[in-house]
Design a protein around this motif. Structure first.
Motif, PDB file in Angstrom:
ATOM      1  N   THR A  53      29.894  64.304  32.648  1.00 52.22           N
ATOM      2  CA  THR A  53      30.493  65.728  32.080  1.00 52.22           C
ATOM      3  C   THR A  53      31.307  66.169  33.193  1.00 52.22           C
ATOM      4  O   THR A  53      31.292  65.881  34.451  1.00 52.22           O
ATOM      5  CB  THR A  53      29.306  66.505  31.819  1.00 52.22           C
ATOM      6  N   SER A  71      24.235  68.180  32.137  1.00 51.32           N
ATOM      7  CA  SER A  71      24.498  66.695  32.370  1.00 51.32           C
ATOM      8  C   SER A  71      23.501  65.530  32.016  1.00 51.32           C
ATOM      9  O   SER A  71      23.641  64.812  31.262  1.00 51.32           O
ATOM     10  CB  SER A  71      25.002  66.556  33.800  1.00 51.32           C
ATOM     11  N   LEU A  79      33.623  66.101  28.196  1.00 50.66           N
ATOM     12  CA  LEU A  79      32.602  64.986  28.050  1.00 50.66           C
ATOM     13  C   LEU A  79      33.462  63.811  28.394  1.00 50.66           C
ATOM     14  O   LEU A  79      34.326  63.572  27.818  1.00 50.66           O
ATOM     15  CB  LEU A  79      31.946  64.987  26.644  1.00 50.66           C
TER      16      LEU A  79
END
Lengths: 88, 506
Positions: B171, B179, B157
Motif C-alpha cells: 500500500t 495495510s 495499492l
C-alpha cells in the motif's frame, strides 16, 4: 459608515459608552441580522411582525436574531446584551 | 427616535427613479441580494471539492462500423452485453476496487477510496505481472479529518498476478493505514464476463413524492470504454399484489475512461415507491445487495437531507456540491441548488423568547458564491461567515490596498461589473453623489424612510460602474456639500443564504 449633515453629538448618558459599543457592534453585523435586531429589540416588533416586514419566515427571523446575538456575544465580547438592547 | 438608530438600519434598494415604497423595495432588494449574480457578474468560484465520480447516463447506441457514436439516440434499449473481452488489466482494476471494498474502504457513508487509475509497473521478468492502482478522495488540510490524499500523494495499492491469482502486495499513501487489512488479499484472476456492479446503500423519497432515489457505489469490470445495458425495476417488499413496481431508467452505462470505472450512482425511479423495504431486480442482473434496502421516512424533525454526502470539514460543514439537497423551511420544502454549498453558521436556540423553537437547532446554508464588488460602506454587510471574504478581507488571488488613488483592486468582471452600494443618511441629506476616479459621476436622491422611521432616517442606493476609488458626497437641499468621504471599491464574495431549522441527516 454613514453620511451625516452635522457633527456627531456627544453623549452625556453615563452608560453611553456601553450603549455605543453595542450600537457600533450592531452596525457591523450583516444586513439581515442587523435589521432583525433593530426591528425586534429597538422598535419592539414581535418576531411575527418582523417576519412580515422582512417578507421572511418567522423561523428564519428567529434564526437571524439568535445568530446576531451569538455573534455579538462571541465575537464582539458583549455580554450584557439584554440590558443594552432594551434601551433606546 | 434616537438619531443613533440611523446607524443601525441598512436597507437595500435599486436606484430610484421616482417615489419608492421602501418596504417593496426592500423585498425586491432581498431578491437582488440573493441573486447576487444578477447584479455583478462573474466567474463562479470553484469552492467545492471533487469527492465523488458519477457515471454519465449517455444514451446507448448501436455503432455500425465506421460510423461515429450518436449519443443522442437510444438505438437499442434492450439488455445487451459488451462483446469485448476483459483484459488482464481490466481484471486487475476490478480486483483493486474489490479489495478496497472488502477492506471496508469503499463506503461513501463512512470512508471512500475512489478508484482513479491503473499503471503496469514492470515488464514480467518472473512471470509476475505488477500494477499500482491509485485512488482519489478529499485532500488533507488542517480542518479536514476525513481526507485520504496526504501532501498530494494519492493512495495506492500494489497488485501482482501470477497468472492464477491476484494478490495485494503493498500500500502507499493513506491506504497504508489499513495495510494489514489490505495486504495479502487474493482472488482468482479468471476473467468472467464484463459486469456492472451497483451496491445500493441508501434510498430516500422526494418530498413531492414524484420518485424514489436510490444511491449506491458502482463499478464496471469490463474493458474501458465500456457499455452495458440493463432493465431494472424496484418494488416494495411488502407491496400488495398488483401494487405498481417502478422502473429504474438504467438504460446505459458507458464508462469512457479509467477514472469512470467506479463511482457513485444515483438513480431515481420513474414513479415513487412507498416507505419501507424495497428491492431492486435487473435483467441482466446487476450485482446489487441481495437483501432489500430500507427506505427511511423523513423524520419530522429532520429539516435537511443530504444524500450520500460526506462531512469533510468538522467546524464548517461542507455539503457535497453535486448532490441536491432539500430542506424544510417552516414546513415548506425548498431545494438548495447543487454547487458548492456551506453551512455558514449553526446554533441552538437557548433561553429566550424563541417560542416553539426553543431548544432546537438552526442552520444557515450558503451557496451561489461569486466574485463581486463591494465598497467601504458595505463592510460588515456581507456575511463574512460565508466564505471569510467580506469587504475587509481579500479573496485568494486578489490584491487590495488602502491607497485612495491608484488602488490596485482588480475588476473580476473585466470592466463590465457594476457595484451596488447602499446605506443610510441623515434626514437633511437631499442627494448623494459618487465621484469616481474614472471621471464618472453618479447622483442619486436620498430616499425617505416609511412609517415610523420617516423623518429620522433616509436611504440611498446606487449602481456604480467599475472604478478603483472615489468620493461619496452628501448634499443638502440647495446642493451645498454637507460631507465628503473617501470610498474604496474592493473585490469580495457575495452569495445566497437560506436558514433552516432542525438537524442535518443522511
Amino acid at each position: 459608515k454613514r453620511l451625516e449633515g452635522r457633527p456627531v453629538q456627544t453623549h452625556t448618558d453615563p452608560d453611553a459608552a456601553d450603549k455605543q459599543a453595542v450600537r457600533d457592534a450592531i452596525s457591523r453585523l450583516p444586513d439581515r441580522q442587523k435589521t432583525v435586531l433593530v426591528l425586534h429589540y429597538y422598535l419592539d416588533l414581535s418576531f411575527a411582525e418582523v417576519a412580515d416586514w422582512m417578507n421572511a419566515p418567522e423561523g428564519t427571523v428567529k434564526s437571524l436574531a439568535h445568530r446576531a446575538v451569538k455573534k455579538l456575544r462571541e465575537e464582539e465580547g458583549l455580554l450584557d446584551l439584554e440590558e443594552a438592547l432594551n434601551v433606546t | 427616535m434616537s438619531p443613533d438608530l440611523k446607524s443601525l438600519m441598512n436597507r437595500s434598494a435599486p436606484e430610484p427613479s421616482g417615489p419608492v415604497d421602501i418596504a417593496a423595495v426592500g423585498r425586491r432588494s432581498r431578491g437582488l441580494r440573493r441573486r447576487g449574480q444578477l447584479i455583478s457578474l462573474t466567474t463562479t468560484l470553484a469552492l467545492g471539492l471533487a469527492v465523488f465520480l458519477f457515471f454519465s447516463f449517455a444514451q446507448p447506441n448501436d455503432k455500425p462500423s465506421g460510423e461515429e457514436n450518436d449519443r443522442s439516440q437510444v438505438v437499442n434499449p434492450g439488455p445487451q452485453e459488451d462483446e469485448s473481452e476483459t483484459s488482464l488489466d481490466d481484471r486487475a482494476a476490478t480486483f483493486a476496487i474489490k479489495s478496497v471494498a472488502e477492506a471496508g474502504l469503499h463506503d461513501p457513508t463512512d470512508i471512500y477510496f475512489d478508484y482513479l487509475d491503473l499503471d503496469k509497473t514492470s515488464a514480467p521478468v518472473d512471470a509476475t505481472d505488477k500494477w499500482v492502482a491509485t485512488f482519489s478522495g478529499p485532500e488533507c488540510t488542517n480542518s479536514n479529518t476525513k481526507c485520504i490524499v496526504i501532501d498530494g500523494i494519492p493512495p495506492a495499492l500494489k497488485l501482482e498476478s501470477n497468472g492464477i491469482d491476484f494478490t495485494v502486495t503493498g500500500t502507499e499513501g493513506a491506504l497504508s493505514k489499513w495495510s494489514e487489512r489490505l495486504t495479502g488479499i487474493t482472488a482468482p484472476s479468471d476473467p468472467g464476463p464484463p459486469q456492472f456492479v451497483w451496491e445500493i446503500y441508501q434510498a430516500d423519497d422526494e418530498t413531492d413524492a414524484k420518485r424514489t432515489h436510490l444511491v449506491g457505489v458502482s463499478y464496471w469490470t469490463g474493458p474501458i470504454p465500456g457499455r452495458y445495458f440493463s432493465e431494472c425495476e424496484g418494488r416494495n417488499v411488502d407491496a400488495a399484489p398488483g401494487d405498481e413496481k417502478s422502473v429504474l431508467p438504467l438504460r446505459g452505462i458507458s464508462p469512457q475512461s479509467e477514472d469512470e470505472r467506479d463511482g457513485l450512482l444515483r438513480i431515481s425511479t420513474e414513479t415513487p415507491l412507498n416507505q419501507g423495504a424495497i428491492e431492486v431486480t435487473c435483467d441482466p442482473a446487476i450485482n446489487t445487495k441481495p437483501e432489500p434496502y430500507e427506505m427511511s421516512p423523513v423524520p419530522e424533525e429532520l429539516q435537511l437531507v443530504e444524500v450520500g454526502s460526506e462531512i469533510i470539514v468538522p467546524d464548517g460543514l461542507e455539503l457535497a456540491p453535486d448532490l441536491p439537497s432539500k430542506a424544510l423551511r417552516d414546513d415548506i420544502p425548498i431545494d438548495i441548488p447543487t454547487g458548492p454549498r456551506y453551512v455558514a453558521a449553526r446554533g441552538t436556540f437557548d433561553e429566550g423568547d424563541w417560542g416553539e423553537v426553543e431548544g432546537k437547532d438552526w442552520w444557515f446554508i450558503s451557496w451561489g458564491h461569486e466574485k463581486a464588488w463591494c465598497n467601504s460602506f458595505q463592510i460588515g454587510n456581507l456575511d463574512a461567515e460565508i466564505s471569510g471574504w467580506g469587504c475587509s478581507e481579500e479573496p485568494p488571488g486578489l490584491s487590495h490596498s488602502d491607497e485612495v488613488i491608484g488602488d490596485s483592486t482588480l475588476n473580476p468582471g473585466g470592466g463590465t461589473v457594476l457595484s451596488f452600494t447602499y446605506g443610510t443618511l441623515s434626514p437633511e441629506v437631499a442627494t448623494v453623489e459618487f465621484e469616481l476616479t474614472t471621471g464618472d459621476l453618479v447622483r442619486v436622491d436620498a430616499i425617505e424612510a416609511p412609517g415610523q422611521l420617516k423623518g429620522g432616517i433616509k436611504y440611498f442606493a446606487a449602481y456604480l460602474p467599475p472604478a478603483e476609488n472615489g468620493y461619496i458626497v452628501a448634499r443638502g437641499p440647495t446642493g451645498e456639500e454637507l460631507q465628503r468621504e473617501r470610498i474604496c471599491l474592493r473585490a469580495c464574495i457575495v452569495g445566497n443564504e437560506e436558514s433552516v431549522n432542525g438537524t442535518i441527516g443522511h
